[in-house]
Design a protein around this motif. Sequence first.
Motif, PDB file in Angstrom:
ATOM      1  N   ASP A 134       0.989  -0.946   0.076  1.00 41.93           N
ATOM      2  CA  ASP A 134      -0.092   0.075  -0.104  1.00 41.93           C
ATOM      3  C   ASP A 134       0.838   1.359  -0.055  1.00 41.93           C
ATOM      4  O   ASP A 134       1.338   1.754   1.007  1.00 41.93           O
ATOM      5  CB  ASP A 134      -0.927  -0.090   1.266  1.00 41.93           C
ATOM      6  N   ASP A 135       1.250   1.721  -0.983  1.00 45.40           N
ATOM      7  CA  ASP A 135       2.110   2.805  -1.303  1.00 45.40           C
ATOM      8  C   ASP A 135       1.620   3.994  -0.652  1.00 45.40           C
ATOM      9  O   ASP A 135       2.296   4.949  -0.092  1.00 45.40           O
ATOM     10  CB  ASP A 135       2.148   3.073  -2.700  1.00 45.40           C
ATOM     11  N   ARG A 136       0.229   4.307  -0.542  1.00 43.95           N
ATOM     12  CA  ARG A 136      -0.148   5.399   0.149  1.00 43.95           C
ATOM     13  C   ARG A 136       0.290   5.465   1.659  1.00 43.95           C
ATOM     14  O   ARG A 136       0.403   6.578   2.388  1.00 43.95           O
ATOM     15  CB  ARG A 136      -1.849   5.362  -0.026  1.00 43.95           C
ATOM     16  N   LEU A 137       0.109   4.347   2.330  1.00 44.32           N
ATOM     17  CA  LEU A 137       0.556   4.198   3.646  1.00 44.32           C
ATOM     18  C   LEU A 137       2.089   3.828   3.838  1.00 44.32           C
ATOM     19  O   LEU A 137       2.439   4.086   4.978  1.00 44.32           O
ATOM     20  CB  LEU A 137      -0.320   3.077   4.251  1.00 44.32           C
ATOM     21  N   GLY A 138       2.814   3.385   2.785  1.00 45.43           N
ATOM     22  CA  GLY A 138       3.894   3.107   3.072  1.00 45.43           C
ATOM     23  C   GLY A 138       3.904   1.626   4.037  1.00 45.43           C
ATOM     24  O   GLY A 138       4.904   1.413   4.561  1.00 45.43           O
ATOM     25  N   ALA A 139       3.045   0.654   3.736  1.00 38.85           N
ATOM     26  CA  ALA A 139       3.055  -0.432   4.356  1.00 38.85           C
ATOM     27  C   ALA A 139       2.547  -1.476   3.460  1.00 38.85           C
ATOM     28  O   ALA A 139       1.888  -1.263   2.656  1.00 38.85           O
ATOM     29  CB  ALA A 139       2.013  -0.049   5.649  1.00 38.85           C
ATOM     30  N   LEU A 140       2.553  -2.909   4.111  1.00 41.08           N
ATOM     31  CA  LEU A 140       2.132  -4.056   3.763  1.00 41.08           C
ATOM     32  C   LEU A 140       0.505  -4.096   3.948  1.00 41.08           C
ATOM     33  O   LEU A 140       0.204  -3.818   5.339  1.00 41.08           O
ATOM     34  CB  LEU A 140       2.783  -5.269   4.240  1.00 41.08           C
ATOM     35  N   ARG A 141      -0.236  -4.535   3.111  1.00 39.95           N
ATOM     36  CA  ARG A 141      -1.710  -4.765   3.487  1.00 39.95           C
ATOM     37  C   ARG A 141      -1.707  -6.309   3.137  1.00 39.95           C
ATOM     38  O   ARG A 141      -1.634  -6.761   2.237  1.00 39.95           O
ATOM     39  CB  ARG A 141      -2.665  -4.030   2.571  1.00 39.95           C
ATOM     40  N   ILE A 142      -2.091  -7.085   4.129  1.00 39.47           N
ATOM     41  CA  ILE A 142      -2.085  -8.563   4.463  1.00 39.47           C
ATOM     42  C   ILE A 142      -3.310  -9.062   4.573  1.00 39.47           C
ATOM     43  O   ILE A 142      -3.977  -8.595   5.450  1.00 39.47           O
ATOM     44  CB  ILE A 142      -0.921  -9.165   5.358  1.00 39.47           C
ATOM     45  N   THR A 143      -3.899  -9.784   3.499  1.00 35.89           N
ATOM     46  CA  THR A 143      -5.340 -10.546   3.740  1.00 35.89           C
ATOM     47  C   THR A 143      -5.084 -11.836   4.469  1.00 35.89           C
ATOM     48  O   THR A 143      -4.601 -12.771   3.877  1.00 35.89           O
ATOM     49  CB  THR A 143      -5.847 -10.506   2.145  1.00 35.89           C
ATOM     50  N   ALA A 144      -5.525 -11.535   5.519  1.00 33.64           N
ATOM     51  CA  ALA A 144      -5.309 -12.842   6.395  1.00 33.64           C
ATOM     52  C   ALA A 144      -6.568 -13.775   6.414  1.00 33.64           C
ATOM     53  O   ALA A 144      -7.490 -13.575   7.375  1.00 33.64           O
ATOM     54  CB  ALA A 144      -4.901 -12.277   7.654  1.00 33.64           C
ATOM     55  N   THR A 145      -7.042 -14.291   5.269  1.00 33.81           N
ATOM     56  CA  THR A 145      -8.388 -14.768   5.320  1.00 33.81           C
ATOM     57  C   THR A 145      -8.443 -16.030   6.223  1.00 33.81           C
ATOM     58  O   THR A 145      -9.496 -16.207   6.777  1.00 33.81           O
ATOM     59  CB  THR A 145      -8.226 -15.570   3.793  1.00 33.81           C
ATOM     60  N   LEU A 146      -7.458 -16.635   6.469  1.00 33.69           N
ATOM     61  CA  LEU A 146      -7.391 -17.893   7.616  1.00 33.69           C
ATOM     62  C   LEU A 146      -7.963 -17.244   8.726  1.00 33.69           C
ATOM     63  O   LEU A 146      -8.762 -17.846   9.632  1.00 33.69           O
ATOM     64  CB  LEU A 146      -6.239 -18.557   7.657  1.00 33.69           C
ATOM     65  N   HIS A 147      -7.741 -15.983   9.134  1.00 34.57           N
ATOM     66  CA  HIS A 147      -8.114 -15.501  10.591  1.00 34.57           C
ATOM     67  C   HIS A 147      -9.054 -14.304  10.262  1.00 34.57           C
ATOM     68  O   HIS A 147      -9.214 -13.523  11.245  1.00 34.57           O
ATOM     69  CB  HIS A 147      -6.749 -14.935  11.067  1.00 34.57           C
ATOM     70  N   ASN A 148      -9.678 -14.382   9.358  1.00 33.01           N
ATOM     71  CA  ASN A 148     -10.986 -13.511   9.002  1.00 33.01           C
ATOM     72  C   ASN A 148     -10.592 -11.913   9.355  1.00 33.01           C
ATOM     73  O   ASN A 148     -11.178 -11.304  10.095  1.00 33.01           O
ATOM     74  CB  ASN A 148     -12.130 -13.799   9.706  1.00 33.01           C
ATOM     75  N   SER A 149      -9.202 -11.275   8.869  1.00 32.03           N
ATOM     76  CA  SER A 149      -8.883 -10.176   9.341  1.00 32.03           C
ATOM     77  C   SER A 149      -7.874  -9.513   8.230  1.00 32.03           C
ATOM     78  O   SER A 149      -7.700 -10.345   7.177  1.00 32.03           O
ATOM     79  CB  SER A 149      -8.392 -10.054  10.744  1.00 32.03           C
ATOM     80  N   GLN A 150      -7.451  -8.338   8.531  1.00 35.21           N
ATOM     81  CA  GLN A 150      -6.535  -7.539   7.489  1.00 35.21           C
ATOM     82  C   GLN A 150      -5.394  -7.045   8.207  1.00 35.21           C
ATOM     83  O   GLN A 150      -5.626  -6.518   9.468  1.00 35.21           O
ATOM     84  CB  GLN A 150      -7.174  -6.636   6.862  1.00 35.21           C
ATOM     85  N   LEU A 151      -4.094  -7.239   8.039  1.00 33.08           N
ATOM     86  CA  LEU A 151      -3.246  -6.589   8.791  1.00 33.08           C
ATOM     87  C   LEU A 151      -2.422  -5.677   7.776  1.00 33.08           C
ATOM     88  O   LEU A 151      -2.200  -5.861   6.714  1.00 33.08           O
ATOM     89  CB  LEU A 151      -1.883  -7.931   9.098  1.00 33.08           C
ATOM     90  N   LEU A 152      -2.193  -4.365   8.617  1.00 31.89           N
ATOM     91  CA  LEU A 152      -1.217  -3.491   7.949  1.00 31.89           C
ATOM     92  C   LEU A 152       0.041  -3.450   8.910  1.00 31.89           C
ATOM     93  O   LEU A 152       0.045  -3.516  10.067  1.00 31.89           O
ATOM     94  CB  LEU A 152      -1.973  -2.194   8.062  1.00 31.89           C
TER      95      LEU A 152
END
Length: 188
Positions: A134-152
């Motif tokens: 995510d270039d706007r945030l300067g961070a990784l956007r991780i789709t944690a489907t197994l854990h039903n969440s999203q990590l930045l």
Amino acid sequence: MAGRGNDAEGGLIMEEGRIVIDVETQTFRFTPSSPINHQEAVTLAGGSVSGPYVVVSHEQPRATFVIEPSGSVLVHGIARGEVARLAIQELLLTLGMSEENLRMELGDMLIRFSIGRAVLLDLAAARFADIEMDDRLGALRITATLHNSQLLMFNNGQGVVLGQSSKKIAEMAVRHWADLLEEEGALA
């Protein structure tokens, strides 16, 4: 793979770093036995009307109450359910309402974490289909489907878990992705 154990506070320890997880805030919905009257919330509790909602600021502890059109209340800014319940009970008493049969629903949490290691963002984004930069945030956007969440996750190994209502599941998601990043050599 790095060795692990638990510290005295229950946080997961990795050999080179330490995973730390803290709940910043959680959303709660309280439904009293009878709906809250919007006009009384404005008059007696100092609320302000915002469209079909009434917003009330609570000072101690600092929180925001959003009274919905149905008369239930969303609580923002408090991390612990028992504290949120006490704050709502105070609101109900201010409004002259009964706190009997008050129902509480748990909503999403905002959870802050640190994996104790730096993250090689470009390498991580290139190695996993579930990770995008995510270039706007300067961070990784991780789709944690197994854990039903999203990590930045930022390059310093710190980040937030979004869309999760369980601290334990959020911790499992962070641990899972820290392990995957370690295996791929994306941690410094």
